[in-house]
Design an enzyme around this catalytic site. Structure first.
Site, mmCIF file in Angstrom:
data_model
loop_
_atom_site.group_PDB
_atom_site.id
_atom_site.type_symbol
_atom_site.label_atom_id
_atom_site.label_comp_id
_atom_site.label_asym_id
_atom_site.label_seq_id
_atom_site.Cartn_x
_atom_site.Cartn_y
_atom_site.Cartn_z
ATOM 1 N N SER A 29 0.676 -1.571 -0.303
ATOM 2 C CA SER A 29 0.023 0.407 -0.234
ATOM 3 C C SER A 29 0.652 1.045 0.351
ATOM 4 C CB SER A 29 -0.504 -0.527 1.060
ATOM 5 O OG SER A 29 -2.076 1.117 0.989
ATOM 6 N N HIS A 45 -7.161 -5.705 -0.275
ATOM 7 C CA HIS A 45 -5.891 -5.876 0.202
ATOM 8 C C HIS A 45 -4.859 -5.789 1.019
ATOM 9 C CE1 HIS A 45 -3.779 -2.069 -0.961
ATOM 10 N NE2 HIS A 45 -3.891 -1.291 0.055
#
Length: 575
Positions: A233, A363
Site C-alpha cells: 500500500s 488489499h
C-alpha cells in the site's frame, strides 16, 4: 500479509532471449547481478545536461523513451546506462519526488542482533532514529530485508529463506498527516520542515542511512552488500522509491502500491485509479513540484516505467492486485512491461518479475501465489544460492498493452558481460493468465471491473493511521445474506485500528442487472473510502460497469475504514 517477492556495478551483459512457455513469460539471460562495493548512486559522477523548465515541457501522451538521453541521442552501449539512469534520476527528483540529498556529513550508529540505531549530523543539525532487527536461525552474518512499517512481506517466509527482517518505521523519518509547509521527521529535522522533498523520498533517504550504518558495522551480524526492501500500500510506494534510488538495494519488492507507486502516471486517469490530485493531496508523498502535473501527467518528462528501469539490472519483484481498480493495476502492468524493456536491453531480462495473477482480492492480504517466488528472489539476489528466473504473471483482469503507450523501440545495446552465467535450467512456470504466444507488451482482455469510467477519489492505499509494528491479520470469508436474486459474502483484512472489507456479490440462478448491498458494522467503525461501488452510509450499490452479473457469476467491491470490523455482515438485493 504476503508479498513475494541488488545492486551492482556492471559494464554489460549478453543480449537476453525472450522465452515464453507454459503460459508464463520468462526472460532468460546471464545473471545481471554482480557484487560491488556499496555505492548508493553509481552515476553521481556523470555529467548531466541542464534539465528542462516545467513551463517548457511539451505534452506527450506516450511514455517517454527510457533510452533517449537529454541531448536527444539514444544510448548504444550497456555501459551508457549508468549515466542515462542518472538523467532519469535527476528528472524524477525535480518533477516527481523531490531531491534525495547525498550522504550527510556524519552518519554513525550501532547494529545489534535486535536493533539498528542511526545518528545523523549535517550542517549543524542532528537527528536520530532506529529500526528493529529479527534474525533467522543460523550464525550469520545475514542478508536483510527492510519491511516498511512491518506492513508488506510475509516475514516468516523471509526468515525461512535465510534473511533477517528489519522493521523500518518510515514515520520516524517522514511523518504523515503534516502540511507541506511543516513536514516532520528526522529527514525534515535535517533539511527543513518546508523542504520540497516528499515523504517517499524522505523514507528512501532514511533506509540509505540505515545501510550506511550496516556497512560501517563490520558485517558480523548483517551484510551491507545483501539488502532488500518491501512494503504494501503506501509502504509499497515507499519500497518502490527506496529500491529505485539506492543501488545498494539488491532486491526491491513493492506490493499493491497504487497511485504514486508503480502505476504509470499517464494511465491513472483513464483507468479510474485514485486520481493524481487525490494522491498528491492526501499526504505529501510526492514532491511539491508534482502539484503542477496532477491534471496534466502527459507533460511529465518521466514516468514510472523509467523508475522501474532505474532498478535494472538488480532484482525487482512487483506484486499487484487486479481486483481493486483503485490501485491502478492495469497501469502498473504497463510500467512493469515498459521497464522490462530496459532490463532486456541490459541482458537482465530474467531479473524482473511482475505478478498480479492472484485469487484473493483483499488489499494487502496473504498471497500463496507469491510465497515461492518471494523465497526464490531472496535466495537469488541476497543469498546467491538460486538462479530461478523472473517471470510475468499478468492477470487478464488488469492487463496493460505497452504497444498502446510507446512510440519507441528497444535497441540492441553493445557491450559484453562481466558476471557469470547462472545455471538456470528451470522450466518456465505456468501462469493461467498468459498464453504461450503472448509477448510482454500484449494485452489480455480487460475485465469490466477495470472500466475507465470509474474515478473514485480515494485509494485502498489510504489506510488509517497505523503503528508500523502492527501487521494486519486476515480472517476467512464470513457468511453473507441474500434478499432476492443475489448473495453477498464478506472477507475481512483487519489490523489494530483499521481494516479492509471485500464483498463478493454473486448472482443467483438468473442474471441480474443491478444490486444493492446493505452492511452491518460494529459500532465505532468509520468507513474512509470505497472502490467499485457507490456508497450511501452503510449501503453500497453497483457502479455502471459491474451491475450486470451473469447467473452464478460474481463481482466484488470493497471499502476501508478505522476501528474493528470483526462481525461485519452483508445482505444483497438485486435490482
Amino acid at each position: 500479509m504476503k508479498i513475494r517477492s541488488g545492486r551492482l556495478a556492471f559494464v554489460a551483459l549478453a543480449v537476453a532471449a525472450l522465452l515464453v512457455g507454459a503460459g508464463a513469460l520468462v526472460l532468460h539471460s546471464p545473471d545481471a547481478v554482480a557484487a560491488s562495493a556499496g555505492v548508493e548512486d553509481e552515476g553521481a559522477g556523470c555529467s548531466v545536461p541542464a534539465l528542462p523548465d516545467a513551463g517548457s515541457l511539451p505534452t506527450n501522451a506516450k511514455l517517454p523513451d527510457p533510452f533517449k538521453k537529454l541531448d536527444g541521442s539514444r544510448i548504444t552501449n550497456k555501459s551508457d546506462w549508468t549515466c542515462r539512469r542518472e538523467e532519469i534520476k535527476k528528472l524524477a527528483e525535480k518533477f516527481v519526488y523531490g531531491e534525495k540529498p547525498a550522504k550527510p556529513q556524519t552518519v554513525s550508529g550501532t547494529v545489534s542482533r535486535t536493533s539498528i540505531t542511526v545518528n545523523v549530523t549535517n550542517a549543524g543539525k542532528s537527528a536520530s532514529y532506529s529500526a528493529a532487527v529479527d534474525l533467522p536461525s543460523g550464525t550469520g552474518p545475514f542478508p536483510a530485508v527492510f519491511v516498511l512499517g512491518g506492513f508488506g512481506a510475509d516475514t516468516a517466509a523471509i526468515k525461512a529463506a535465510g534473511a533477517a527482517v528489519i522493521t523500518y518505521d518510515p514515520y520516524a523519518v517522514g511523518k504523515e498527516g503534516t502540511p507541506r509547509t511543516n513536514k516532520q521527521g528526522a529527514f525534515y529535522t535535517i533539511y527543513g520542515a518546508n523542504s520540497s522533498t516528499g515523504l517517499l523520498m524522505a523514507w528512501a533517504w532514511g533506509v540509505s542511512r540505515l545501510i550506511d550504518v550496516i556497512e560501517q558495522s563490520g558485517g558480523s551480524i548483517l551484510r551491507g552488500d545483501a539488502t532488500g526492501v518491501t512494503g504494501c500500500s503506501r509502504f509499497g510506494k515507499g519500497a518502490f522509491v527506496i529500491g529505485a534510488f539506492d543501488q545498494r538495494i539488491q532486491l526491491t519488492m513493492p506490493i499493491e502500491s497504487g497511485s504514486a507507486g508503480v502505476p504509470i502516471f499517464r494511465g491513472i486517469p483513464g483507468e479510474g485509479a485514485q486520481s493524481l490530485s487525490s494522491a498528491y493531496g492526501e499526504q505529501p508523498w510526492l514532491g511539491d513540484a508534482f502539484g503542477s502535473f496532477t491534471s496534466s501527467p502527459n507533460r511529465l518528462p518521466v514516468d514510472t516505467h523509467e523508475m522501474v528501469a532505474m532498478v535494472a539490472p538488480r532484482g525487482l519483484f512487483i506484486m499487484d492486485n487486479p481486483h481493486i481498480v483503485n490501485l491502478g493495476p492495469k497501469s502498473a502492468s504497463v510500467a512493469a512491461l515498459g521497464g522490462a524493456e530496459v532490463y532486456k536491453a541490459l541482458g537482465a531480462g530474467d531479473s524482473i518479475t511482475y505478478w498480479s495473477d492472484i485469487q484473493d482480492g483483499n488489499h494487502c492480504a496473504n498471497r500463496p501465489e507469491w510465497r515461492t517466488p518471494l523465497q526464490q528472489n531472496i535466495q537469488r539476489y541476497l543469498l546467491k544460492t538460486s538462479s530461478a528466473p523472473g517471470s510475468f504473471h499478468v492477470s487478464s483482469k488488469a492487463s496493460g498493452n505497452l504497444a498502446e503507450w510507446r512510440d519507441w523501440t528497444t535497441p540492441t545495446l553493445g557491450g559484453g558481460t562481466t558476471s557469470p552465467t547462472p545455471s538456470a535450467s528451470q522450466s518456465p512456470s505456468a501462469s493461467p493468465s498468459q498464453s504461450p504466444s503472448q509477448s510482454p507488451s500484449q494485452s489480455a482482455s480487460q475485465s469490466p471491473s477495470q472500466s475507465p469510467s470509474q474515478s473514485p477519489s480515494q485509494s485502498p492505499s489510504q489506510s488509517a493511521s497505523q503503528s508500523p509494528s502492527q501487521s494486519p491479520s486476515q480472517s476467512p470469508s464470513q457468511s453473507g445474506g441474500s434478499n432476492g436474486g443475489c448473495t453477498a459474502s464478506v472477507s475481512l483484512n483487519q489490523w489494530t485500528g483499521g481494516f479492509v472489507v471485500t464483498v463478493k456479490v454473486t448472482a443467483g440462478s438468473a442474471p441480474i442487472s443491478g444490486w444493492t448491498v446493505n452492511t452491518t458494522l460494529p459500532s465505532g467503525t468509520t468507513i474512509t473510502n470505497t472502490w467499485n461501488a457507490t456508497r450511501s452510509g452503510n449501503s453500497f450499490s453497483n457502479v455502471q460497469y459491474n451491475g450486470s452479473v451473469p447467473a452464478g457469476q460474481s463481482t466484488e467491491f470493497g471499502f476501508q475504514g478505522t476501528g474493528t470490523a470483526t462481525g461485519t455482515t452483508a445482505t444483497c438485493a438485486a435490482r
